[in-house]
Design a protein around this motif. Structure first.
Motif, mmCIF file in Angstrom:
data_model
loop_
_atom_site.group_PDB
_atom_site.id
_atom_site.type_symbol
_atom_site.label_atom_id
_atom_site.label_comp_id
_atom_site.label_asym_id
_atom_site.label_seq_id
_atom_site.Cartn_x
_atom_site.Cartn_y
_atom_site.Cartn_z
ATOM 1 N N PHE A 19 0.853 -1.187 0.000
ATOM 2 C CA PHE A 19 0.000 0.000 0.000
ATOM 3 C C PHE A 19 0.887 1.235 0.000
ATOM 4 C CE2 PHE A 19 0.628 -1.144 4.403
ATOM 5 C CZ PHE A 19 0.772 0.045 5.083
ATOM 6 N N ALA A 20 0.386 2.308 -0.574
ATOM 7 C CA ALA A 20 1.175 3.519 -0.783
ATOM 8 C C ALA A 20 0.955 4.540 0.331
ATOM 9 C CB ALA A 20 0.813 4.139 -2.130
ATOM 10 N N TRP A 21 1.924 5.401 0.469
ATOM 11 C CA TRP A 21 1.895 6.517 1.410
ATOM 12 C C TRP A 21 0.687 7.390 1.126
ATOM 13 C CZ3 TRP A 21 2.104 11.821 0.836
ATOM 14 C CH2 TRP A 21 2.551 12.571 1.928
ATOM 15 N N ARG A 22 0.093 7.928 2.183
ATOM 16 C CA ARG A 22 -1.015 8.880 2.061
ATOM 17 C C ARG A 22 -0.669 10.147 2.844
ATOM 18 N NH1 ARG A 22 -6.593 5.652 3.312
ATOM 19 N NH2 ARG A 22 -6.470 4.161 1.610
ATOM 20 N N LYS A 23 -1.203 11.247 2.387
ATOM 21 C CA LYS A 23 -0.948 12.529 3.046
ATOM 22 C C LYS A 23 -1.350 12.487 4.519
ATOM 23 C CE LYS A 23 -0.181 17.005 3.247
ATOM 24 N NZ LYS A 23 1.161 17.518 3.334
ATOM 25 N N LYS A 24 -2.480 11.832 4.837
ATOM 26 C CA LYS A 24 -2.927 11.801 6.237
ATOM 27 C C LYS A 24 -2.001 10.982 7.123
ATOM 28 C CE LYS A 24 -6.277 8.080 6.498
ATOM 29 N NZ LYS A 24 -7.692 7.787 6.723
ATOM 30 N N TRP A 25 -1.133 10.145 6.538
ATOM 31 C CA TRP A 25 -0.161 9.357 7.286
ATOM 32 C C TRP A 25 1.205 10.029 7.325
ATOM 33 C CZ3 TRP A 25 -1.567 4.413 4.150
ATOM 34 C CH2 TRP A 25 -2.749 3.879 4.643
ATOM 35 N N GLU A 26 1.293 11.267 6.892
ATOM 36 C CA GLU A 26 2.571 11.961 6.760
ATOM 37 C C GLU A 26 3.401 11.928 8.044
ATOM 38 O OE1 GLU A 26 4.046 16.157 4.850
ATOM 39 O OE2 GLU A 26 2.067 16.096 5.785
ATOM 40 N N ARG A 27 2.792 12.179 9.191
ATOM 41 C CA ARG A 27 3.532 12.239 10.460
ATOM 42 C C ARG A 27 3.710 10.883 11.121
ATOM 43 N NH1 ARG A 27 0.358 17.415 11.560
ATOM 44 N NH2 ARG A 27 1.885 19.009 11.054
ATOM 45 N N VAL A 28 2.918 9.888 10.744
ATOM 46 C CA VAL A 28 2.963 8.590 11.425
ATOM 47 C C VAL A 28 3.283 7.433 10.469
ATOM 48 C CG1 VAL A 28 1.414 9.277 13.300
ATOM 49 C CG2 VAL A 28 0.467 8.327 11.196
ATOM 50 N N TRP A 29 3.882 7.715 9.338
ATOM 51 C CA TRP A 29 4.136 6.692 8.322
ATOM 52 C C TRP A 29 4.902 5.493 8.872
ATOM 53 C CZ3 TRP A 29 2.465 4.470 4.276
ATOM 54 C CH2 TRP A 29 3.287 3.735 3.433
ATOM 55 N N GLU A 30 5.849 5.725 9.771
ATOM 56 C CA GLU A 30 6.633 4.622 10.339
ATOM 57 C C GLU A 30 5.776 3.709 11.209
ATOM 58 O OE1 GLU A 30 9.726 3.945 9.418
ATOM 59 O OE2 GLU A 30 9.563 5.688 8.105
ATOM 60 N N GLU A 31 4.686 4.226 11.764
ATOM 61 C CA GLU A 31 3.820 3.449 12.654
ATOM 62 C C GLU A 31 2.702 2.712 11.912
ATOM 63 O OE1 GLU A 31 2.376 6.187 15.579
ATOM 64 O OE2 GLU A 31 4.371 7.049 15.820
ATOM 65 N N VAL A 32 2.400 3.121 10.679
ATOM 66 C CA VAL A 32 1.309 2.506 9.915
ATOM 67 C C VAL A 32 1.713 1.091 9.514
ATOM 68 C CG1 VAL A 32 -0.082 2.675 7.824
ATOM 69 C CG2 VAL A 32 0.550 4.736 9.042
ATOM 70 N N ARG A 33 0.861 0.103 9.853
ATOM 71 C CA ARG A 33 1.177 -1.300 9.568
ATOM 72 C C ARG A 33 0.161 -1.961 8.657
ATOM 73 N NH1 ARG A 33 1.545 -4.675 14.475
ATOM 74 N NH2 ARG A 33 2.538 -6.075 13.025
ATOM 75 N N TYR A 34 -1.060 -1.455 8.631
ATOM 76 C CA TYR A 34 -2.143 -2.109 7.893
ATOM 77 C C TYR A 34 -2.658 -1.208 6.773
ATOM 78 C CZ TYR A 34 -1.950 -4.845 12.141
ATOM 79 O OH TYR A 34 -1.511 -5.612 13.194
ATOM 80 N N CYS A 35 -3.100 -1.843 5.682
ATOM 81 C CA CYS A 35 -3.560 -1.092 4.519
ATOM 82 C C CYS A 35 -4.977 -0.559 4.679
ATOM 83 C CB CYS A 35 -3.462 -1.955 3.259
ATOM 84 S SG CYS A 35 -4.521 -3.419 3.274
ATOM 85 N N SER A 36 -5.750 -1.152 5.598
ATOM 86 C CA SER A 36 -7.149 -0.753 5.741
ATOM 87 C C SER A 36 -7.663 -1.037 7.144
ATOM 88 C CB SER A 36 -8.013 -1.510 4.736
ATOM 89 O OG SER A 36 -7.983 -2.893 5.031
ATOM 90 N N ASP A 37 -8.831 -0.503 7.434
ATOM 91 C CA ASP A 37 -9.482 -0.787 8.718
ATOM 92 C C ASP A 37 -9.835 -2.262 8.817
ATOM 93 O OD1 ASP A 37 -9.354 1.866 9.491
ATOM 94 O OD2 ASP A 37 -11.350 2.338 8.734
#
Length: 49
Positions: A19-37
């Motif tokens: 899954f690709a980077w999103r603007k809303k994940w800009e500050r927490v990109w390193e913490e994002v682990r899942y592509c969806s809810d």
């Protein structure tokens, strides 16, 4: 403006699909682990079983 192909991506911890980077994940990109809810909910459900 960047093309979507130029954005960083990583695999989902649950389904393995990239899954690709999103603007809303800009500050927490390193913490994002899942592509969806849905993937996040499935992972949580598997941990509690």
């Amino acid at each position: 403006m960047r093309r979507k192909g130029d954005l960083p991506s990583k695999p989902c911890a649950q389904c393995g699909r990239p899954f690709a980077w999103r603007k809303k994940w800009e500050r927490v990109w390193e913490e994002v682990r899942y592509c969806s809810d849905r993937c996040r909910a499935e992972a949580k459900r598997e941990r509690t079983e």
